[in-house]
Every structure is written in C-alpha cells, then in structure tokens.
Design an enzyme around this catalytic site. Structure first.
Site, PDB file in Angstrom:
ATOM      1  N   LYS A 250       0.791  -1.215  -0.022  1.00  0.00           N
ATOM      2  CA  LYS A 250       0.026   0.128   0.041  1.00  0.00           C
ATOM      3  C   LYS A 250       1.053   1.294  -0.019  1.00  0.00           C
ATOM      4  O   LYS A 250       0.371   2.316  -0.432  1.00  0.00           O
ATOM      5  CB  LYS A 250      -1.075  -0.079   1.264  1.00  0.00           C
ATOM      6  CG  LYS A 250      -2.031  -1.060   1.220  1.00  0.00           C
ATOM      7  CD  LYS A 250      -3.361  -0.811   0.429  1.00  0.00           C
ATOM      8  CE  LYS A 250      -4.044  -1.737   0.434  1.00  0.00           C
ATOM      9  NZ  LYS A 250      -5.415  -1.461  -0.456  1.00  0.00           N
TER      10      LYS A 250
ATOM     11  N   ASP B 123      -9.025  -0.478   6.092  1.00  0.00           N
ATOM     12  CA  ASP B 123      -8.564  -1.889   6.812  1.00  0.00           C
ATOM     13  C   ASP B 123      -7.456  -1.879   7.351  1.00  0.00           C
ATOM     14  O   ASP B 123      -7.108  -2.504   8.494  1.00  0.00           O
ATOM     15  CB  ASP B 123      -8.920  -3.013   6.055  1.00  0.00           C
ATOM     16  CG  ASP B 123     -10.570  -3.501   5.605  1.00  0.00           C
ATOM     17  OD1 ASP B 123     -11.147  -3.423   6.464  1.00  0.00           O
ATOM     18  OD2 ASP B 123     -10.509  -3.552   4.381  1.00  0.00           O
TER      19      ASP B 123
END
Length: 405
Positions: free
Chosen positions: A76, A121
């Site tokens: 990410k 998340d």
C-alpha cells in the site's frame, strides 16, 4: 471455490484499457516514489521456494516479498502517496509543482489547510497518513469496527486523526465520503464509485511499480501463473494491466484470490459487472475484507483475470505458517494474513486434481505469488503463526546470509 472467467482475453492490451492504466503511468509513478524516504531504494526481492514447489508438484514457486517495500510493511506504500501527489498537482495546476519536492515536504506551507480522508482496513490508511505527514497536509482516517486497536495505533503514529464507526468497511467508505462533503476535505480512497475514479486510478497506477520490478527481475516467460489478492480489485488491476501490456497475448494466467465471506470479485465474475459480496465480509484477511468491487478496477479485471477463487481464513493462516517455517531449504518469509492468500489458494488448487487441471496447473507450471504485507499487526501475526515476526525475520536474514557465502 474456483470460477473461470469466460470474458478474459488473450490479445494485445486494448487501447480502451490503456486510457485507464498504462505502463507509462506506472513508470512515472515509480520514478516519483523513488524520492520518498519511506520507500526502500531497492526493488522488493523475489524469493524462490523450491521446497514448496516440490511438495505441491509444480515446476517452481516464487514469492515477491512486499513486506520489505517500506517500514510501512505493505504494498500500500505504493498507492496512497501517488494518489495524494496527483491530487495536489490537480488542485494547484498553475504552480508548476515539482513531484520530488512535493513528496519531500518542500511545499508544506502551501498544504497547511489541505485535509485528506479515507476509510481503511489498515494498510492504505497508514500509507496515506505517512504520505500526508511527509507532504505537510492533515489526514483523517475512518476505521470500521473490525480494525484492530494495534492497526489503529500504527496509523495514528503518523499523525492521522482517527474516526471510529460501528459498521463494516463499506460503511466506513460511506462515512468518509460524508465527512469529506461536510468539511470540504478530499477523499483519497483506493476504491472507485460513481463520480469518483481519478484517485482510485492513481492508486492502481502506483501498484504498477510491483509489475515493473517483476519485469526487470525476471526473464520473459518466467511465470505461467500469477496469483493476485482480491479486495476491491486495485492491486490485481494495477499489476495485471502492466504485465498484460508488456506481454500481450503471451501474458501469464491471472488468478484472483478472496476470502469466502468477502467474495465481491467472485460475484462480479458471475454477474458480469461490479458486484457486492454475499458473505459477512469480516475475515482474518483484513486487507481483503471488502464488500464491494471497485467498478474501475473491474473494467480491467473482467478483461484479463482467468480465474477467481475463494479461500477460507484457516487456509490463509496455514499458508502464513508455511512461509514462516521455511521448511525443506526454503527462505522463511514474514507474510501477513492477506499476504499469504496466494499460497493458500495454490495449496488448495494443487490438493484437488480437478481444480488444478481447471486452472492449468501441473508439473510444468511456474507460479508467482505476491506476499502483499508483512506483520502489519505484529500481535495478530504472533497469535496466528505461533512465533514473533522478528524471529522469522531473523531466520530469513540468517538464511540469506548463508546463501551469500
């Protein structure tokens, strides 16, 4: 558990998709990211796992280890900063901003009143918080009920303001959009929805860095199969589109993996359009616990993913332990709950001859897995694997040092 995608194509990468994601954009993103101190200068390694390959009955198994991408601990780190950079460039089009100076925080005073927000998340929110801190803008992160306190603290450590809601991931996405509208903030999300495509596209373009490195690190035709984690579809689209554009009709077979209870991409393959999950969405694979497919990502995936597959939480935990153990001479790898999903899927397919045959897997197959994260929640990792991540990392480093002698 496994479904073939009849719409998958084997031809040159279409111009219609190149207008969404393309190699040039991925390479530009990679060049910009090279100026960020939170990204390691070297490509993440690709480790061969001959022990696992022999046990499963395939020619080779390789793992690209994204836990070594950045101190942020996951892939990410490639998406959120690029999306934030491109957002700033669009907001100040007349300032001729230098991307290198931007990521290094040299426009901090100009960005003082800019606030970005996203639901997460865990990993995307941490990457966005870190990028915002580097550039000098404010960041708000919305967390749903199933995000652990450990992950919340990791995000807050980068200066983000945390907002908690009682619902699930998809409800946190809606809440983030509402807060942004009410406060004049900018959503930097990795999932698209109606009227919101530019930033998710930028996030996916950042993920092309992984594919660019794969091309550089291996020879043409090295892999017959590439397993990609699902989620909303961004990683899979970013990597598959790049490899497809490079390899054309000789591209590898792409298999996308999801938790059974968060099967939005699997359901999209059945429906023929971006769809929602049918299960509870909650999964130990926190990064893949997404209930709604990103329509923009689906435009790419529908055209090139050959199979969609579902796995159980227990499958992922078993794969984490296999990677950590480094048995039969394999290098130990710190792979988190979502990171191990690709190996979990491969093990499941090779355990049933009819499924392996359907996926085109046999003794000649050369498989690439992407371990998308390390122990981003060290406490959770230790509880699932039965050993601390630092211990596994030390074994990995010792193994590599021995090989180098």
């Amino acid at each position: 558990m496994l479904i073939a995608n009849s719409r998958a194509q084997r031809r040159s990468y279409p111009d219609s998709l190149a207008r969404i994601l393309n190699v040039a954009g991925g390479n530009e993103s990679r060049a910009w990211l090279s100026n960020w101190e939170a990204i390691n200068a070297q490509p993440t390694p690709i480790f061969g796992l001959p022990g696992v390959a022999a046990q499963l009955g395939v020619a080779s198994v390789s793992v690209k280890d994204e836990s070594l991408r950045s101190p942020l601990g996951s892939f990410k780190a490639l998406g959120a900063p690029i999306a934030l950079m491109r957002l700033v460039l669009r907001l100040w089009p007349d300032h001729a901003l230098d991307p290198k100076a931007l990521i290094q925080g040299r426009y901090r005073e100009m960005l003082t009143h800019l606030t970005v927000i996203s639901a997460t998340d865990g990993n995307h929110g941490k990457a966005l918080a870190a990028a915002a801190q580097s550039m000098g803008c404010a960041c708000v992160i919305v967390l749903h009920a199933n995000v652990s306190v450990e992950r919340e603290q990791a995000i807050a450590a980068y200066g983000a303001r945390i907002v908690r809601i009682a619902g699930n991931y998809d409800e946190s996405v809606e809440h983030a959009a509402q807060l942004a509208h009410a406060n004049g903030w900018h959503v930097v999300s990795d999932t698209s929805y109606e009227g919101y495509e530019a930033i998710p596209r930028d996030v996916m373009q950042g993920y092309g860095t992984i594919a660019a490195e794969i091309i550089e690190q291996t020879r043409v035709g090295t892999f017959t199969h590439v397993f990609l984690q699902g989620g909303v579809g961004g990683l899979a689209a970013g990597v598959a589109s790049y490899l497809w554009e490079i390899h054309g009709e000789t591209r590898p077979c792409f298999i996308v993996v999801e938790p059974r209870q968060a099967d939005c991409l699997y359901q999209s393959a059945i429906a023929g359009h971006a769809a929602k999950a049918t299960g509870s969405v909650d999964s130990v694979m926190a990064g893949l616990a997404c209930g709604e497919t990103s329509p923009l990502a689906w435009t790419i995936l529908e055209a090139c993913v050959d199979h969609f597959m579902l796995i159980e939480d227990d499958d992922a935990v078993a794969a984490m332990r296999t990677l950590a153990a480094g048995e039969n001479g394999d290098v130990p790898i710190v792979s988190g709950e979502s990171g191990a999903a690709g190996l979990a899927a491969l093990v499941k397919l090779m355990g049933r001859a009819e499924l392996a045959h359907a996926a085109g897997l046999d003794q000649h197959s050369r498989v690439l897995l992407i371990s998308t994260e390390g122990a981003t929640a060290p406490g959770v990792y230790a509880s699932l694997v039965g050993v601390e991540a630092d211990t596994v990392a030390a074994r990995r480093d010792e193994h590599l040092a021995q090989l180098a002698q």
